[in-house]
Design a protein around this motif. Sequence first.
Motif: not given
Length: 313
Positions: A220-221, A235, A254-258, A271-272
């Motif tokens: 996941q990360y 972070d 990455h999926d965590t990108q905001e 990203l995380k």
Amino acid sequence: TCRSQSLSLFQNNRDMSKRESLSRYNLIIKKLKQHPASFKQISEYLKLESEIQGYNFSIEIRTFQRDIQDILALYDIEIKYDRYLKAYRIERDEQPEVTARILEAFDTFNALNISERLSNHIHFEKRKPQGTQHLYGLLHAIQKKVQIHFIYDKFWNGELTDRTVEPLALKEFKQRWYLIAKDLKDDTIKTFGLDRLSELEISKISFLMEKEFDPNKHFQYCFGIVGPNNTAPDDIILSFNRVQAKYIKSLPLHDTQEIIEENNKGILIKLKLFISLDFIMEILSYGDSVEVIQPPELREAVKGIYSKALGKY
């Protein structure tokens, strides 16, 4: 003989019919993934593709209704007619990522499977086989939960080692396939590149897991193939210039990108992730288009690599 020629012609026609049907299914799915469409719009789209690809994809409504049933059976994609929209739409797609890859592979196959010579029209990337011949056997072993044995070639020292492992999942990263498995030598979950795996043997020795392994949760990360390092993910904040910002938005790192901030100078993303060599190499690949804002240790690591590289010139 005339009979053998007739049988051969019949077989060729049947194979052509199957290919046209599969291609038509993929075109229907592709059309409806873009937006709902009426049968007339779908029919016009199929006629256009018939001209482009040299097949006959034209169908009547009764054939289309059969295609809907075949698509449900083959792809587990449910297509229904929406009376409010007066159009057909995809009601349910259980595995959208798998479907996307199937469509992509089929598009590539159709593009290459033409009668004309390709050498002057397509330039292939030169690369070695990626070990995909092992995919079916490994998926079988994962599903049946049986141990496997293989010879593994380590990249970093060229050493060949015998491995007996409990296969858990398969992972793709940067056009390479990897096996995620528990190495019985030290009971540690490791990652093995399929292109470096040989003499694969699937045993009949079954194994049990305390709980089902979830590769999505495990990675996941993570960026790349390096698993969790028993620490909390960081972070990470990166700044990209205006030109590179378009690519980062269209293809997230990455999926965590905001997105934190965006203006005419560029974009700031968060990203995380666990910091790994794979991720550092990814940052370096963007050159001066990116700046690490935080954490400090990642910023210093990238700065140190650039300083050493500069010292060589």
